[in-house]
Scaffold this active site. Structure first.
Site, PDB file in Angstrom:
ATOM      1  N   CYS A 184       0.829  -1.208   0.000  1.00 24.46           N
ATOM      2  CA  CYS A 184       0.000   0.000   0.000  1.00 24.46           C
ATOM      3  C   CYS A 184       0.870   1.267   0.000  1.00 24.46           C
ATOM      4  CB  CYS A 184      -0.975  -0.050   1.178  1.00 24.46           C
ATOM      5  SG  CYS A 184      -2.459   0.943   0.941  1.00 24.46           S
TER       6      CYS A 184
ATOM      7  N   HIS B  44      -3.889  -5.292   0.158  1.00 20.83           N
ATOM      8  CA  HIS B  44      -3.517  -5.921   1.428  1.00 20.83           C
ATOM      9  C   HIS B  44      -3.558  -7.445   1.312  1.00 20.83           C
ATOM     10  CE1 HIS B  44      -3.300  -2.495   4.286  1.00 20.83           C
ATOM     11  NE2 HIS B  44      -4.018  -1.911   3.335  1.00 20.83           N
TER      12      HIS B  44
ATOM     13  N   GLU C 103      -2.735  -9.583   3.489  1.00 24.21           N
ATOM     14  CA  GLU C 103      -3.201 -10.193   4.757  1.00 24.21           C
ATOM     15  C   GLU C 103      -4.716 -10.134   4.893  1.00 24.21           C
ATOM     16  OE1 GLU C 103      -3.946  -6.096   5.851  1.00 24.21           O
ATOM     17  OE2 GLU C 103      -2.434  -7.059   4.597  1.00 24.21           O
TER      18      GLU C 103
END
Length: 415
Positions: free
Chosen positions: A308, A392, A394
């Site tokens: 990001c 992202h 995760e």
């Protein structure tokens, strides 16, 4: 208790006219007595305003904290995960409007927080759940936000605001429960503030280095690729890093040292890490030249990975430019294509800026694109051992498409 009574007389002639029975001459009297209690309605009145810089004024009902707050209004399309969104440091300086209409029904639990506090400026929702129903619930959303001094509003037309943001782009707004401030005063506040060019990273980063050891809890572990502990030593720059990024790295066997955003590159290199992670974070990457300089001083000396904000800082450090998107990407349903494999992943995203791939030097490869607008969603520079993602992996909250071992294999190759 104050009461009011209303009495009236009604002739049956009024009911039956000239065809009324002979009893029409009789008069019936009805007494109606209405109790108003203490004078308050059993429902909450509108007591808050959202004033946007385009001049539109949206009346709403407040929950959480009271006061007046300015921020950039963005919309998030996630269906679940409002608690992770509340505690995501990347939302610093922003009002988050949830497009899912019903928010608060699962309450709050303290296992799902992505940082130590709420960094967003306010929450805008259509409907606030009157009750909570979840086995992990420890607190309701109203009390949670009040304790953290975060403003929220509900009973507002979020669909209309979302359409406005999609057409006009992200807008600065002011939330207020202060009746002493006029609409014009709030409008001037929105027009006099800008999120562009503000260093928001320094306000969300840790203040000193620390070691992270927590893995994903066993009951939530969904990957079979868990590695042994301390396989790689990773230094993670905290530009607003989410806890689940650290948990996933630890679950894959990494020893993690987290350092502040201003940590000198020379001190990082003294730790002799196997790799360096540049994390997610809020705001404009062009507003943090010190972070870009740190990245420049590390790349080429040690393998690096960016997520990001870290992806955007890498783009700038390599000589590229970034630009502000019309309304950004915020949500857990963004399709991304891996250009190397052709595989499509549904990803979790939260950013208002993007890297312009046309400005990157020769040798930098665009590895992923967002299928909604073809913006750059991933980079690789094998010659300098660099990989990065705009989204992202995760995914907290969000789907787990990107946490399938592929990213681990990529990072293992780099490290």
């Amino acid at each position: 208790m104050a009461t009011k009574a209303l009495s009236f007389t009604l002739s049956l002639n009024d009911l039956f006219g000239s065809k009324s029975p002979q009893t029409a001459s009789k008069v019936s009297v009805f007494s109606v007595r209405c109790s108003s209690g203490n004078g308050e309605r059993p429902w909450k009145n509108s007591d808050a305003r959202l004033v946007l810089e385009d001049g539109s004024i949206w009346k709403a009902k407040s929950f959480g904290a009271s006061g007046t707050q300015v921020g950039e209004v963005v919309f998030n399309t996630s269906l679940t995960g409002y608690q992770e969104i509340l505690t995501d440091p990347s939302y610093a300086g922003q009002f988050v409007l949830m497009t899912n209409p019903h928010i608060g029904n699962t309450g709050i639990n303290f296992d799902d927080e992505e940082s130590a506090q709420c960094f967003l400026s306010g929450l805008v929702i259509r409907s606030l759940s009157l009750s909570t129903s979840n086995w992990r619930c420890e607190k309701d959303l109203d009390d949670y936000l009040a304790e953290r001094n975060v403003m929220g509003i509900y009973d507002v037309d979020t669909r209309a605001i979302t359409r406005r943001l999609r057409e006009d782009g992200s807008l600065i707004g002011v939330l207020s429960t202060d009746n002493s401030k006029t609409d014009e005063e709030l409008l001037q506040m929105s027009k006099s503030w800008d999120i562009v060019g503000i260093d928001l990273i320094s306000g969300v980063s840790c203040k000193s280095p620390f070691e992270w050891v927590d893995r994903t809890k066993e009951e939530w572990e969904f990957s079979s690729s868990e590695g042994p502990r301390d396989t790689f030593h990773v230094v993670a720059y905290d530009f607003g890093i989410k806890h689940n990024i650290l948990r996933r790295l630890a679950s894959y066997g990494c020893k993690i040292t987290v350092v502040p955003s201003t940590w000198p590159a020379s001190e990082t290199l003294k730790l002799n890490p196997d790799g360096v992670l540049f994390s997610n974070g809020p705001g404009d990457p062009s507003a943090v030249p010190y972070a870009v300089e740190t990245v420049k001083n590390i790349i080429g000396k040690v393998p690096v990975f960016g997520i990001c904000m870290g992806h955007q800082l890498l783009g700038q450090a390599l000589g590229g430019t970034t630009y502000k998107m019309k309304f950004g990407h915020h949500g857990g349903n963004h399709p991304v294509r891996n250009l190397r494999t052709g595989r499509v992943e549904i990803s979790s995203q939260n950013h208002n800026y993007a890297v312009d791939p046309a400005t990157l030097p020769e040798g930098v490869e665009v590895t992923h694109i967002n299928l909604n607008d073809s913006s750059c969603a991933g980079l690789a520079f094998p010659a300098r051992k660099i990989v990065s993602l705009q989204y992202h992996p995760e995914a907290s909250p969000g789907p787990h498409d990107s946490d399938n071992g592929e990213k681990l294999q990529t990072c293992s190759t780099v490290y």
